[in-house]
Design a protein around this motif. Structure first.
Motif, PDB file in Angstrom:
ATOM      1  N   THR A 146      36.845  87.093 104.446  1.00  0.00           N
ATOM      2  CA  THR A 146      36.906  88.339 105.216  1.00  0.00           C
ATOM      3  C   THR A 146      37.868  89.328 104.573  1.00  0.00           C
ATOM      4  O   THR A 146      37.553  90.515 104.433  1.00  0.00           O
ATOM      5  CB  THR A 146      37.325  88.043 106.669  1.00  0.00           C
ATOM      6  OG1 THR A 146      36.334  87.200 107.264  1.00  0.00           O
ATOM      7  CG2 THR A 146      37.473  89.320 107.476  1.00  0.00           C
ATOM      8  N   HIS A 147      39.021  88.839 104.158  1.00  0.00           N
ATOM      9  CA  HIS A 147      39.993  89.714 103.485  1.00  0.00           C
ATOM     10  C   HIS A 147      39.392  90.317 102.217  1.00  0.00           C
ATOM     11  O   HIS A 147      39.478  91.521 101.980  1.00  0.00           O
ATOM     12  CB  HIS A 147      41.264  88.946 103.148  1.00  0.00           C
ATOM     13  CG  HIS A 147      42.165  89.699 102.227  1.00  0.00           C
ATOM     14  ND1 HIS A 147      42.955  90.741 102.667  1.00  0.00           N
ATOM     15  CD2 HIS A 147      42.359  89.599 100.890  1.00  0.00           C
ATOM     16  CE1 HIS A 147      43.609  91.247 101.627  1.00  0.00           C
ATOM     17  NE2 HIS A 147      43.270  90.571 100.548  1.00  0.00           N
ATOM     18  N   LEU A 148      38.783  89.481 101.399  1.00  0.00           N
ATOM     19  CA  LEU A 148      38.218  89.963 100.137  1.00  0.00           C
ATOM     20  C   LEU A 148      37.063  90.938 100.361  1.00  0.00           C
ATOM     21  O   LEU A 148      36.937  91.930  99.636  1.00  0.00           O
ATOM     22  CB  LEU A 148      37.748  88.779  99.283  1.00  0.00           C
ATOM     23  CG  LEU A 148      38.876  87.928  98.705  1.00  0.00           C
ATOM     24  CD1 LEU A 148      38.340  86.592  98.212  1.00  0.00           C
ATOM     25  CD2 LEU A 148      39.597  88.677  97.600  1.00  0.00           C
ATOM     26  N   ARG A 149      36.230  90.669 101.362  1.00  0.00           N
ATOM     27  CA  ARG A 149      35.102  91.568 101.627  1.00  0.00           C
ATOM     28  C   ARG A 149      35.558  92.903 102.203  1.00  0.00           C
ATOM     29  O   ARG A 149      34.934  93.919 101.952  1.00  0.00           O
ATOM     30  CB  ARG A 149      34.103  90.913 102.578  1.00  0.00           C
ATOM     31  CG  ARG A 149      33.248  89.865 101.902  1.00  0.00           C
ATOM     32  CD  ARG A 149      32.079  89.505 102.793  1.00  0.00           C
ATOM     33  NE  ARG A 149      31.208  88.532 102.182  1.00  0.00           N
ATOM     34  CZ  ARG A 149      30.169  88.838 101.421  1.00  0.00           C
ATOM     35  NH1 ARG A 149      29.878  90.080 101.166  1.00  0.00           N
ATOM     36  NH2 ARG A 149      29.414  87.888 100.914  1.00  0.00           N
ATOM     37  N   THR A 150      36.646  92.898 102.971  1.00  0.00           N
ATOM     38  CA  THR A 150      37.094  94.146 103.602  1.00  0.00           C
ATOM     39  C   THR A 150      38.139  94.880 102.782  1.00  0.00           C
ATOM     40  O   THR A 150      38.404  96.043 103.038  1.00  0.00           O
ATOM     41  CB  THR A 150      37.650  93.881 105.020  1.00  0.00           C
ATOM     42  OG1 THR A 150      38.723  92.952 104.939  1.00  0.00           O
ATOM     43  CG2 THR A 150      36.568  93.357 105.929  1.00  0.00           C
ATOM     44  N   ALA A 151      38.731  94.209 101.776  1.00  0.00           N
ATOM     45  CA  ALA A 151      39.747  94.855 100.941  1.00  0.00           C
ATOM     46  C   ALA A 151      39.152  95.996 100.141  1.00  0.00           C
ATOM     47  O   ALA A 151      39.814  96.979  99.856  1.00  0.00           O
ATOM     48  CB  ALA A 151      40.415  93.836 100.022  1.00  0.00           C
ATOM     49  N   GLY A 152      37.865  95.857  99.771  1.00  0.00           N
ATOM     50  CA  GLY A 152      37.141  96.936  99.097  1.00  0.00           C
ATOM     51  C   GLY A 152      37.681  97.270  97.725  1.00  0.00           C
ATOM     52  O   GLY A 152      38.587  96.652  97.213  1.00  0.00           O
ATOM     53  N   GLY A 153      37.039  98.287  97.150  1.00  0.00           N
ATOM     54  CA  GLY A 153      37.502  98.806  95.873  1.00  0.00           C
ATOM     55  C   GLY A 153      36.817  98.228  94.662  1.00  0.00           C
ATOM     56  O   GLY A 153      36.545  98.936  93.716  1.00  0.00           O
ATOM     57  N   ASP A 154      36.546  96.953  94.660  1.00  0.00           N
ATOM     58  CA  ASP A 154      35.953  96.328  93.482  1.00  0.00           C
ATOM     59  C   ASP A 154      34.510  95.965  93.752  1.00  0.00           C
ATOM     60  O   ASP A 154      34.189  95.373  94.763  1.00  0.00           O
ATOM     61  CB  ASP A 154      36.693  95.033  93.114  1.00  0.00           C
ATOM     62  CG  ASP A 154      38.099  95.296  92.621  1.00  0.00           C
ATOM     63  OD1 ASP A 154      38.322  96.367  92.050  1.00  0.00           O
ATOM     64  OD2 ASP A 154      38.962  94.432  92.817  1.00  0.00           O
TER      65      ASP A 154
END
Length: 162
Positions: A146-154
């Motif tokens: 969830t963190h990686l999917r919502t961190a965005g940018g990449d």
């Protein structure tokens, strides 16, 4: 800002995660190639289509679900299309939209590969853990996902051959 190095327990967790995921991926790749002539990304793509309504998904949604770049997804769909396992369709009501659709041959490829895939996953991960450990693993990795999917940018870096 000073870097916070991993302490001993953090390093053990990190290395265990890396080693386990790499070793399991290797076994899955071998099994899928032997049983179905597929790669792990191709198997995952076929599985997502099989679970989708009407066994089809928009290419953009499929790329997000698979954590794949659009170019990487296009490569995989092209390979599966050449093998007769997937076909592309125009998206009704959206001239720019393209759907990937599972073919009957794709369903058969999944049926051939799935039992071995399940066996490898069970023997090398699921059946090694008790219920509480599975819940902890699912919750922990789910939180990181969830963190990686919502961190965005990449944009995802997984490409055609991985």
């Amino acid at each position: 800002m000073t870097e916070r190095w991993l302490d001993e327990i953090e390093m053990r967790a990190w290395v265990a995660f890396l080693d386990t995921s790499n070793l399991l991926q290797r076994r899955l790749d071998q099994q899928l190639r032997e049983d179905g002539g597929l790669t792990q990304p191709q198997y995952e793509l076929l599985t997502r289509l099989a679970e989708a309504p009407g066994q089809r998904m928009r290419m953009a949604e499929l790329a997000l679900a698979l954590v794949a770049s659009r170019s990487g997804l296009t490569y995989q769909v092209t390979q599966l299309e050449k093998a007769g396992l997937v076909r592309r369709e125009a998206c009704a009501g959206d001239d720019r939209g393209v759907l990937a659709a599972l073919t009957e041959q794709g369903v058969q490829a999944l049926r051939r590969a799935a039992p071995g895939h399940l066996r490898v996953v069970r023997e090398n991960l699921i059946d090694l853990l008790d219920r509480d450990q599975l819940v902890t693993l699912a919750d922990t990795l789910g939180r990181a996902r969830t963190h990686l999917r919502t961190a965005g940018g990449d944009e995802p870096r997984r490409t055609g051959s991985s």
